[in-house]
Design a protein around this motif. Structure first.
Motif, PDB file in Angstrom:
ATOM      1  N   HIS A 159       0.819  -1.216   0.000  1.00  0.00           N
ATOM      2  CA  HIS A 159       0.000   0.000   0.000  1.00  0.00           C
ATOM      3  C   HIS A 159       0.854   1.268   0.000  1.00  0.00           C
ATOM      4  O   HIS A 159       0.337   2.361   0.056  1.00  0.00           O
ATOM      5  CB  HIS A 159      -0.931   0.007   1.203  1.00  0.00           C
ATOM      6  CG  HIS A 159      -0.205  -0.068   2.519  1.00  0.00           C
ATOM      7  ND1 HIS A 159       0.626  -1.110   2.837  1.00  0.00           N
ATOM      8  CD2 HIS A 159      -0.170   0.779   3.567  1.00  0.00           C
ATOM      9  CE1 HIS A 159       1.125  -0.908   4.048  1.00  0.00           C
ATOM     10  NE2 HIS A 159       0.665   0.222   4.509  1.00  0.00           N
ATOM     11  N   MET A 160       2.203   1.093  -0.045  1.00  0.00           N
ATOM     12  CA  MET A 160       3.079   2.262  -0.043  1.00  0.00           C
ATOM     13  C   MET A 160       3.823   2.349  -1.379  1.00  0.00           C
ATOM     14  O   MET A 160       4.072   1.337  -2.019  1.00  0.00           O
ATOM     15  CB  MET A 160       4.122   2.140   1.077  1.00  0.00           C
ATOM     16  CG  MET A 160       3.555   2.100   2.474  1.00  0.00           C
ATOM     17  SD  MET A 160       4.934   1.992   3.642  1.00  0.00           S
ATOM     18  CE  MET A 160       4.055   1.706   5.181  1.00  0.00           C
TER      19      MET A 160
ATOM     20  N   GLY B 144     -12.016   3.862  -3.562  1.00  0.00           N
ATOM     21  CA  GLY B 144     -11.092   4.979  -3.310  1.00  0.00           C
ATOM     22  C   GLY B 144      -9.979   4.568  -2.366  1.00  0.00           C
ATOM     23  O   GLY B 144      -8.811   4.886  -2.573  1.00  0.00           O
ATOM     24  N   ILE B 145     -10.351   3.807  -1.334  1.00  0.00           N
ATOM     25  CA  ILE B 145      -9.357   3.366  -0.354  1.00  0.00           C
ATOM     26  C   ILE B 145      -8.444   2.319  -0.978  1.00  0.00           C
ATOM     27  O   ILE B 145      -7.230   2.372  -0.829  1.00  0.00           O
ATOM     28  CB  ILE B 145     -10.063   2.792   0.895  1.00  0.00           C
ATOM     29  CG1 ILE B 145     -10.640   3.940   1.729  1.00  0.00           C
ATOM     30  CG2 ILE B 145      -9.091   1.983   1.738  1.00  0.00           C
ATOM     31  CD1 ILE B 145     -11.453   3.490   2.914  1.00  0.00           C
ATOM     32  N   ALA B 146      -9.054   1.374  -1.702  1.00  0.00           N
ATOM     33  CA  ALA B 146      -8.273   0.280  -2.286  1.00  0.00           C
ATOM     34  C   ALA B 146      -7.247   0.788  -3.286  1.00  0.00           C
ATOM     35  O   ALA B 146      -6.137   0.279  -3.361  1.00  0.00           O
ATOM     36  CB  ALA B 146      -9.208  -0.734  -2.940  1.00  0.00           C
ATOM     37  N   THR B 147      -7.615   1.812  -4.060  1.00  0.00           N
ATOM     38  CA  THR B 147      -6.700   2.291  -5.090  1.00  0.00           C
ATOM     39  C   THR B 147      -5.966   3.557  -4.655  1.00  0.00           C
ATOM     40  O   THR B 147      -5.179   4.098  -5.408  1.00  0.00           O
ATOM     41  CB  THR B 147      -7.470   2.612  -6.392  1.00  0.00           C
ATOM     42  OG1 THR B 147      -8.472   3.604  -6.084  1.00  0.00           O
ATOM     43  CG2 THR B 147      -8.156   1.391  -6.956  1.00  0.00           C
ATOM     44  N   GLY B 148      -6.266   4.015  -3.429  1.00  0.00           N
ATOM     45  CA  GLY B 148      -5.607   5.221  -2.939  1.00  0.00           C
ATOM     46  C   GLY B 148      -6.011   6.457  -3.721  1.00  0.00           C
ATOM     47  O   GLY B 148      -5.256   7.417  -3.812  1.00  0.00           O
ATOM     48  N   SER B 149      -7.247   6.441  -4.282  1.00  0.00           N
ATOM     49  CA  SER B 149      -7.687   7.566  -5.094  1.00  0.00           C
ATOM     50  C   SER B 149      -8.411   8.603  -4.246  1.00  0.00           C
ATOM     51  O   SER B 149      -9.492   8.353  -3.732  1.00  0.00           O
ATOM     52  CB  SER B 149      -8.605   7.060  -6.217  1.00  0.00           C
ATOM     53  OG  SER B 149      -9.464   8.087  -6.640  1.00  0.00           O
TER      54      SER B 149
ATOM     55  N   LEU C  39     -12.588   9.093  -2.956  1.00  0.00           N
ATOM     56  CA  LEU C  39     -12.920   9.204  -1.537  1.00  0.00           C
ATOM     57  C   LEU C  39     -13.682  10.495  -1.272  1.00  0.00           C
ATOM     58  O   LEU C  39     -14.680  10.522  -0.555  1.00  0.00           O
ATOM     59  CB  LEU C  39     -11.630   9.191  -0.704  1.00  0.00           C
ATOM     60  CG  LEU C  39     -11.230   7.842  -0.137  1.00  0.00           C
ATOM     61  CD1 LEU C  39      -9.904   7.963   0.592  1.00  0.00           C
ATOM     62  CD2 LEU C  39     -12.299   7.340   0.824  1.00  0.00           C
ATOM     63  N   GLY C  40     -13.189  11.573  -1.888  1.00  0.00           N
ATOM     64  CA  GLY C  40     -13.816  12.883  -1.709  1.00  0.00           C
ATOM     65  C   GLY C  40     -15.245  12.876  -2.213  1.00  0.00           C
ATOM     66  O   GLY C  40     -16.154  13.345  -1.526  1.00  0.00           O
ATOM     67  N   ALA C  41     -15.445  12.303  -3.408  1.00  0.00           N
ATOM     68  CA  ALA C  41     -16.788  12.265  -3.998  1.00  0.00           C
ATOM     69  C   ALA C  41     -17.725  11.457  -3.100  1.00  0.00           C
ATOM     70  O   ALA C  41     -18.872  11.852  -2.863  1.00  0.00           O
ATOM     71  CB  ALA C  41     -16.737  11.646  -5.389  1.00  0.00           C
ATOM     72  N   ALA C  42     -17.217  10.316  -2.570  1.00  0.00           N
ATOM     73  CA  ALA C  42     -18.045   9.479  -1.697  1.00  0.00           C
ATOM     74  C   ALA C  42     -18.426  10.239  -0.432  1.00  0.00           C
ATOM     75  O   ALA C  42     -19.584  10.235  -0.008  1.00  0.00           O
ATOM     76  CB  ALA C  42     -17.300   8.198  -1.337  1.00  0.00           C
TER      77      ALA C  42
END
Lengths: 266, 511
Positions: free
Chosen positions: A99-100, B214-219, B223-226
């Motif tokens: 994840h990093m 968003g969390i899984a892809t770090g996007s 996340l913001g839209a959700a």
């Protein structure tokens, strides 16, 4: 002899380890000294105690009996976490944090040690360059997007990040293809020399051991059967087992030479 | 019909969202730390998972219902010991039950994710010099995050769906559409409630799915839209609740049409007099009386015979006047004000199809006893466990070949269609006249009188201004008017809402 007068960076003194539920000890009264600046390769079959020996040095495992000294200090009284931050560790399954980013992976230990941000960033770039990965290309990539060889280079950089004096390497090239393997093992030896590290490397590849090692330790059934320079072990094996171990690469080389000689057009 | 449904939407949706959100948040605040705490202790881990799984198997309605008596006892205890009580009906039992419901998915997903962490990564975390806590926070939990979010999604869908069942414990929710609609055969309401709850589930699920990816892809944008979407859902649905915060008068109703009509009638009078009010609809007989005593309900209509048998535990039948007098005294001793009879009776009575009764020669319960072993009886959800039933069975020696329980509407349908031969009807029910049913006489007076009486909670028992608003209802409703009003709500062809029937009653009452 290389030992003797020189300072020992790592000393194992009559160390024994038995795992819970294990019938016989995983390590049985092993004593070993690695002089500062040398590269010791541990060889032996699976289950002979090589990895256990390695894990004793950074206190991933605590011995039942005997002492372990690192840089002159008995580590029984040392906090394992602090000890590990000062010792580089590389292993076959690499274990990059998925994840990093590549840069964040390399920065882990310096960050844990509280280095200033700028120093960490500079160090990451320096290390990426050292292991042959262009920082501007790789630092923001995710580990999953790298090839196996590139991943292990990042693993190597991560282990070197906090400027450790000691490197522990558990079959670091085991999962790589032969070309990458040769290339990377040559670089590891070069880095070891350049940075003046003391390295303990575990492998079951005898050719690799002979090419890399200052000293070779042969392990069998939890015991250290013989330690010495490659030349000494070749010339005076302690028993038939050790002789057979070193016969193997020599025989393979001779077979290879014969085969290539007989091949038409070569 | 659609307009009436939409008019309730802000209130029902707001309450539903507030309840679901609180339960999901509280459940998350419990399940995530719990998962982390037990993840490295195999025995506790199995125990926590086991308990959460067992809770999941309890039917939602039962879990909600169980919390009411539990909280009532707890409230009585805190009142005695520490001098404060709390409302055992409504938000609190619903919140606690739904919170328990929401624990399992997050707990299970988090534990599964933590147990499945790549051993190489765990080894690396130790080897680079992380403490166990750092390994958990910097490596294990971030890697588990997508699974935790997936658990949260499951929990949210469950909770939003199950929250519709909180109506019977007195918490307003989108379930109000479903329960009111079921009782009054207003299928538009039932459908509206189902669709509204499903849409809410779907929207929240999609937004959490966006957050999960968003969390899984770090996007960050996802996340913001959700987060923005969830805020919009929250803001729009909760805004109506923030508008009025004064503790309103709570009007309670039991779970049949007449009660909804009377509830609407009472509420209309209160609001005209400037009392803000809210409803607790569809409560069980015993629950509603306890709620009144505890102050969770402020006013409702009960029936003298019901209180006589189920609350006073009397089995003697001294006659209508004596029952009313002794009931009022008994209630006064408990701080409840009995404003008096409204003017009609809604008695338990046994009814048969006229043709069937004639063919069998049944006029009274005595006649019925002779043929009962060949007949099937249908009842509502309460009758067979009520003392009145025991009294009738004892008095006439009744035994039927089969007993069936129905929701009131379906019970009449079953009788008319011949699925059962006798039903436990209510004398004020408009459908008795509509279907031309035969009510059986009770010559041994096994059944008590059932005058509708208006009851007021201790909070308003001495408030003359408040009592003055409701007093005109006493003696104002005769049986014919009540039957007409009840029939309006029941009528499948020209269905009226309880509010419309109440308005008709106001215009045609004796005063």
């Amino acid at each position: 002899m290389l030992t003797g007068a020189m300072e020992s960076a790592i000393v194992l003194d009559e160390v024994s380890v038995t795992y819970p539920g294990g019938e016989r000890p995983a390590l049985d009264r092993v004593s070993l000294a690695v002089p500062e600046g040398r590269l010791l390769v541990l060889v032996g079959e699976s289950g002979s105690g090589k990895t256990t020996t390695l894990h004793l040095i950074n206190r991933l495992i605590v011995p039942d009996r005997g002492r372990v000294l690192v840089l002159g200090r008995d580590i029984a009284g040392v906090d394992g976490v602090a000890l590990r931050r000062g010792i580089g560790f590389v292993f076959q399954s690499i274990g990059l944090f998925p994840h990093m980013s590549v840069a964040a992976n390399i920065a882990v230990t310096p960050s844990l040690l509280g280095w200033p941000q700028d120093d960490v960033a500079a160090r990451v770039n320096e290390l990426l360059t050292l292991v042959g990965l262009a920082p501007e290309v790789f630092s923001r990539r995710s580990p999953a997007s790298l090839s196996g060889g590139q991943q292990q280079r990042v693993g190597l950089a991560r282990a070197l990040a906090a400027r450790p004096a000691i490197m522990l390497m558990d079959e670091p090239f085991g999962a790589l293809d032969p070309l990458t393997r040769d290339e990377l093992s040559a670089e590891v030896r070069a880095i070891h020399d350049r940075l003046g590290l003391t390295t303990v490397l575990v492998t079951h590849d005898m050719t690799e051991a002979l090419l890399l090692a200052d000293l070779i330790g042969v392990m069998r059934d939890g015991r250290l059967v013989q330690v010495g320079t490659p030349e000494a072990l070749l010339a005076r094996p302690a028993d038939d087992g050790v002789r057979a171990l070193f016969e193997h690469p020599r025989r393979r080389t001779e077979e290879l030479a014969r085969a290539l000689h007989l091949a038409p057009g070569v | 019909m659609m307009g009436a449904a939409l008019a309730h939407l802000p209130e029902y949706l707001g309450a539903h969202v507030l309840l679901s959100l609180s339960a999901i948040a509280l459940g998350f605040a419990i399940s995530l730390p719990l998962a982390v705490a037990v993840s490295r202790l195999p025995r506790l881990r199995a125990l926590a998972l086991g308990i959460a799984s067992v809770i999941q198997t309890i039917p939602g309605l039962a879990l909600l219902a169980l919390f009411y008596p539990l909280l009532l006892a707890l409230s009585a205890f805190t009142l005695r010991s520490f001098g404060f009580g709390f409302r055992a009906l409504g938000f609190l039992p619903a919140l606690l039950a739904l919170t328990l419901y929401s624990i399992l998915p997050v707990l299970r997903n988090t534990l599964t994710a933590l147990a499945g962490t790549d051993p190489a990564v765990l080894m690396a975390a130790r080897a680079v010099g992380m403490t166990p806590r750092q390994s958990l926070w910097k490596v294990e939990l971030p890697l588990a995050a997508p699974f935790v979010m997936a658990g949260l999604r499951t929990a949210s869908v469950w909770v939003i769906g199950t929250a519709t069942l909180s109506t019977p414990v007195g918490q307003t929710s989108l379930g109000n559409y479903i329960f009111t609609g079921l009782q009054t055969e207003n299928w538009v309401f039932v459908l509206f409630g189902c669709v509204a709850a499903a849409m809410l589930s779907l929207v929240v699920d999609r937004l959490l799915a966006l957050a999960e990816s968003g969390i899984a892809t770090g996007s960050r944008p996802r996340l913001g839209a959700a987060a923005l979407g969830l805020l919009v859902v929250l803001g729009t649905s909760l805004a109506p609740l923030v508008a009025g915060a004064d503790r309103p008068v709570v009007v309670g109703t039991k779970s049949f049409e007449e009660q909804y009509v009377l509830g609407a009638l009472i509420e209309e009078r209160l609001q005209r007099a400037g009392y803000p009010s809210e409803r607790r609809d569809g409560l069980g007989s015993t629950v509603i009386f306890r709620a009144l005593r505890a102050g969770d309900v402020d006013v409702y209509v009960d029936y003298s015979g019901t209180l006589w048998t189920t609350q006073m535990h009397r089995s003697d039948m001294p006659g209508r006047e004596v029952v009313l007098k002794e009931l009022a005294q008994w209630l006064a001793r408990r701080g409840v004000k009995d404003l008096g009879p409204l003017g009609f009776e809604n008695a338990y009575a046994f009814a048969m199809r006229a043709d069937r009764a004639k063919a069998l020669g049944v006029e009274s319960l005595t006649d019925l006893a002779a043929v009962a072993p060949r007949l099937k009886i249908g009842g509502d959800f309460e009758i067979f466990s009520r003392p009145e039933w025991q009294a009738v069975v004892r008095a006439y020696g009744l035994r039927f070949s089969m007993q069936r329980q129905y929701q009131a509407n379906f019970m009449y349908r079953a009788l008319v269609d011949g699925d059962v031969d006798v039903i436990s009807a209510f004398s004020s029910d408009g459908r008795i006249a509509q279907y031309g049913l035969k009510l059986l006489a009770d010559p041994r007076h096994a059944l008590p009188p059932y005058d509708a009486v208006l009851l007021v909670s201790p909070r308003f028992a001495a408030d003359e201004k408040f009592l003055g608003v409701l007093r005109p209802l006493v003696g104002a409703l005769d049986l014919t008017a009540m039957q007409r009003a009840n029939l309006m709500v029941d009528d499948a062809h020209d269905k009226k809402t309880p509010e419309e029937a109440a308005a008709w009653l106001t215009r045609h009452s004796t005063h």
